[in-house]
Design an enzyme around this catalytic site. Structure first.
Site, PDB file in Angstrom:
ATOM      1  N   THR A  67      13.057   5.051  10.369  1.00  0.00           N
ATOM      2  CA  THR A  67      13.957   3.995  10.853  1.00  0.00           C
ATOM      3  C   THR A  67      13.508   2.640  10.315  1.00  0.00           C
ATOM      4  OG1 THR A  67      14.302   5.286  12.845  1.00  0.00           O
ATOM      5  CG2 THR A  67      14.943   2.961  12.939  1.00  0.00           C
ATOM      6  N   CYS A 124     -11.187  -6.229   2.173  1.00  0.00           N
ATOM      7  CA  CYS A 124     -11.846  -4.944   2.439  1.00  0.00           C
ATOM      8  C   CYS A 124     -13.308  -5.015   2.063  1.00  0.00           C
ATOM      9  CB  CYS A 124     -11.241  -3.844   1.588  1.00  0.00           C
ATOM     10  SG  CYS A 124      -9.821  -3.133   2.311  1.00  0.00           S
ATOM     11  N   HIS A 150       3.695 -10.132   3.379  1.00  0.00           N
ATOM     12  CA  HIS A 150       2.797 -11.088   4.051  1.00  0.00           C
ATOM     13  C   HIS A 150       2.024 -11.996   3.107  1.00  0.00           C
ATOM     14  CE1 HIS A 150      -1.214  -8.932   3.771  1.00  0.00           C
ATOM     15  NE2 HIS A 150      -0.421  -7.917   3.533  1.00  0.00           N
ATOM     16  N   THR A 191       0.842  -1.202   0.000  1.00  0.00           N
ATOM     17  CA  THR A 191       0.000   0.000   0.000  1.00  0.00           C
ATOM     18  C   THR A 191       0.874   1.249   0.000  1.00  0.00           C
ATOM     19  OG1 THR A 191      -1.773  -1.173   1.146  1.00  0.00           O
ATOM     20  CG2 THR A 191      -1.814   1.236   1.279  1.00  0.00           C
ATOM     21  N   SER A 248       4.681  -7.242  -1.517  1.00  0.00           N
ATOM     22  CA  SER A 248       4.326  -7.273  -0.099  1.00  0.00           C
ATOM     23  C   SER A 248       4.864  -8.547   0.554  1.00  0.00           C
ATOM     24  CB  SER A 248       2.799  -7.238   0.003  1.00  0.00           C
ATOM     25  OG  SER A 248       2.406  -7.350   1.347  1.00  0.00           O
ATOM     26  N   ASN A 258      -6.157  -9.810  -7.508  1.00  0.00           N
ATOM     27  CA  ASN A 258      -6.266 -10.457  -6.196  1.00  0.00           C
ATOM     28  C   ASN A 258      -7.616 -11.101  -5.946  1.00  0.00           C
ATOM     29  OD1 ASN A 258      -6.616  -7.468  -6.188  1.00  0.00           O
ATOM     30  ND2 ASN A 258      -7.525  -7.869  -4.190  1.00  0.00           N
ATOM     31  N   GLN A 307       0.314 -10.254  -5.852  1.00  0.00           N
ATOM     32  CA  GLN A 307      -0.202 -11.634  -5.924  1.00  0.00           C
ATOM     33  C   GLN A 307       0.561 -12.473  -6.943  1.00  0.00           C
ATOM     34  OE1 GLN A 307      -2.508 -12.837  -3.875  1.00  0.00           O
ATOM     35  NE2 GLN A 307      -3.364 -10.973  -2.994  1.00  0.00           N
TER      36      GLN A 307
HETATM   37  N1  PLP Z   1      -2.108  -5.095  -4.026  1.00  0.00           N
HETATM   38  C1  PLP Z   1      -2.687  -6.310  -4.023  1.00  0.00           C
HETATM   39  C2  PLP Z   1      -2.973  -6.990  -5.317  1.00  0.00           C
HETATM   40  C3  PLP Z   1      -3.005  -6.933  -2.809  1.00  0.00           C
HETATM   41  O1  PLP Z   1      -3.590  -8.139  -2.815  1.00  0.00           O
HETATM   42  C4  PLP Z   1      -2.708  -6.251  -1.595  1.00  0.00           C
HETATM   43  C5  PLP Z   1      -3.086  -6.843  -0.301  1.00  0.00           C
HETATM   44  O2  PLP Z   1      -4.167  -7.328  -0.110  1.00  0.00           O
HETATM   45  C6  PLP Z   1      -2.086  -4.996  -1.667  1.00  0.00           C
HETATM   46  C7  PLP Z   1      -1.806  -4.456  -2.893  1.00  0.00           C
HETATM   47  C8  PLP Z   1      -1.717  -4.249  -0.414  1.00  0.00           C
HETATM   48  O3  PLP Z   1      -0.605  -4.863   0.185  1.00  0.00           O
HETATM   49  P1  PLP Z   1      -0.181  -4.558   1.702  1.00  0.00           P
HETATM   50  O4  PLP Z   1      -1.093  -5.372   2.570  1.00  0.00           O
HETATM   51  O5  PLP Z   1       1.255  -5.005   1.786  1.00  0.00           O
HETATM   52  O6  PLP Z   1      -0.299  -3.099   1.926  1.00  0.00           O
END
Ligand code: PLP
Length: 383
Positions: free
Chosen positions: A232, A324, A196, A73, A194, A148, A175
Site C-alpha cells: 500500500t 553507518c 530525505h 536502499t 531518496s 556520499n 546525493q
Molecule cells: N545512497 C547514498 C549515496 C546515500 O547517501 C544513501 C543514504 O545515506 C542511500 C543510498 C540510502 O538512502 P535511503 O536512506 O533512502 O535508504
C-alpha cells in the site's frame, strides 16, 4: 546558550515547511487506501498519479518510468537483485566500485554469496574511477553519481559507454538530486533517489526504470506500481516527495551558488590552521560535502570518535564518514579505498552543508574544532 549547529546534511535534511504542509493536508484530507475503488480510495490514487506526473515532468521522464519505493536502499536492492534473478547463474556479472554506499555494497556481497560475479573498480585518492577497463556486454554496472562521503562526481560519459557496449547501468543518484545537474545521469537504465536528502520525508524514494528496461520486483503482494512494487502506497510521503523535488530543483541554482561560497570559505579557513590537514574532497566535487583528515600520523594518538563526541558536546553535529560507519566505529570503506590508513580514516570529518549554512556557522565550527584539536594534541604531549 547558543543553539546547535548541524553540519551533517549529507546524512539527512530537515523537512521543508511547505513539504510538511503538503503532507499534513494529504494526511488530513485523503485517508483512503489508493487501491480502494470508492471515493476515498480514488482521491488518494489521484494524488499519487498527479505526483508521478509532476515528478516525471520535473525530471523529463515518462510517468511509467517512475516507481515510488520506501527509499534508495529499497530501490538499489530491487534493481541489483532484479538483474541477478534475470541472469542467474551464468550471466549474473556485476561491476561496481569500492566507494559505493552500503546499500549497493551489502547487496552485492549477498548476491556474491548466491553465486553472482562481482568486480570492484578501484578509485584514485580523490575517489575518481581509475581509467576504465574494456566494457563487456551483458554486464550490470552500479555506480554513485555523487559519493556520499567525498562528494566526488562520476563522469556521466560512462553511461553511454556502458550502453554502447550492450551492458546496463544503475546510478545511485541520492546525493546528486537537487544538488548537481541530474539530466546527464538520466540516460542510465535505472536510477535510485531518496526523499530525505532533499528536505522531503524519510521512508520514501524513487526507482527510475528507463524505457523498456526489465525489472523483477523485490516485493510481491499486489499490483501496485504497475506490478513492480507491491505494498500500500504512502500517499502523504509520495505527495511530500513531489513537493520537495519541485522546491529542490527550483532553488538549485541559488542554493548551489551559496553552498559553493560556503565550501570555498571553509577550505580557506582550514588552510589557515596551523595543523596539517589534508582535504580529501576534490575541488570539482559536489560543493555540499567537504571531507578532510586532521591527523595524519598515528603517533599523534588522536581519538577520532572522541573528536566527534567533543564536537557534539559543544553543540556541533558532524559525521566522520558515512552515518553507518560512524555508528559502528568502523573506519570508512571509502576512506580505505582512497588510501587512508585506519588511523587517518578515523581522524577524518565529513562536513556537509545546506542552503541555510552561514559564514558565521563555519567560523563557529572552525573555532571549536581548532580548540578541541589543540587540546587533544596537548593532552597527548603531556601524557
Ligand atoms: N545512497 C547514498 C549515496 C546515500 O547517501 C544513501 C543514504 O545515506 C542511500 C543510498 C540510502 O538512502 P535511503 O536512506 O533512502 O535508504
Amino acid at each position: 546558550m547558543s543553539s546547535r549547529l548541524f553540519l551533517d546534511f549529507a546524512s539527512t535534511t530537515p523537512i521543508h515547511p511547505l513539504v510538511l504542509e503538503t503532507m499534513n493536508e494529504v494526511l488530513n484530507d485523503s485517508p483512503g487506501n489508493p487501491s480502494s475503488v470508492h471515493n476515498e480510495g480514488r482521491k488518494a490514487k489521484f494524488i499519487i498519479e498527479e505526483t508521478r506526473e509532476k515528478v516525471a515532468q520535473l525530471l523529463s521522464l515518462e510517468p511509467a518510468e517512475i516507481i515510488f519505493t520506501s527509499g534508495a536502499t529499497e530501490s538499489i536492492n530491487t534493481v541489483l537483485k532484479s538483474f541477478f534473478f534475470q541472469k542467474f547463474p551464468e550471466k549474473a556479472n556485476f561491476f561496481s566500485s569500492e566507494v559505493e554506499h552500503h546499500a549497493t555494497l551489502h547487496s552485492l556481497v549477498f548476491l556474491k554469496s548466491k553465486g553472482a560475479n562481482i568486480t570492484y573498480l578501484p578509485v584514485d585518492n580523490l575517489g575518481d574511477l581509475l581509467p576504465f577497463p574494456h566494457i563487456h556486454p551483458n554486464v550490470f554496472y552500479s555506480l554513485l553519481a555523487v559519493n556520499n562521503e567525498l562528494g566526488t562526481i562520476l563522469s556521466p560519459q560512462i553511461i553511454s559507454d556502458v550502453k554502447k557496449a550492450n551492458s546496463y547501468i544503475h546510478i545511485d543518484g541520492v546525493q546528486a538530486l537537487g544538488k548537481i545537474d541530474i539530466q546527464p545521469y538520466l540516460n542510465a537504465n535505472y536510477l535510485s533517489f531518496s526523499g530525505h536528502k532533499i528536505q522531503g520525508p524519510r521512508g520514501i524514494g524513487l526507482l527510475v526504470v528507463r524505457g523498456g528496461s526489465e525489472l523483477v520486483p523485490l516485493l510481491h503482494g499486489g499490483s501496485h506500481e504497475r506490478n513492480r512494487r507491491a505494498g500500500t502506497e504512502d500517499t502523504a510521503k509520495i505527495a511530500g516527495f513531489g513537493k520537495a523535488l519541485s522546491i529542490a530543483l527550483e532553488s538549485q541554482p541559488k542554493n548551489n551558488a551559496h553552498v559553493k561560497m560556503i565550501n570555498h570559505y571553509l577550505r580557506g579557513k582550514i588552510s589557515q590552521l596551523t595543523h596539517t590537514i589534508k582535504i580529501n574532497s576534490p575541488e570539482t566535487g559536489s560543493p555540499y560535502i567537504l571531507n578532510f583528515t586532521y591527523s595524519q600520523d598515528k603517533s599523534e594518538n588522536i581519538d577520532g570518535e572522541a573528536m566527534i563526541l567533543a564536537l557534539d558536546g559543544n553543540g556541533i553535529s558532524i559525521s566522520n564518514g558515512s552515518a553507518c560507519a560512524s555508528g559502528s566505529f568502523e573506519p570508512s570503506h571509502v576512506l580505505s579505498a582512497i588510501g587512508k590508513t585506519e588511523y587517518q580514516a578515523k581522524s577524518t570529518l565529513r562536513v556537509s552543508f545546506s542552503a541555510e549554512t552561514t559564514i558565521e556557522d563555519i567560523d563557529r565550527f572552525i573555532h571549536v574544532f581548532e580548540r578541541i584539536l589543540n587540546r587533544m594534541k596537548l593532552a597527548h604531549k603531556i601524557i
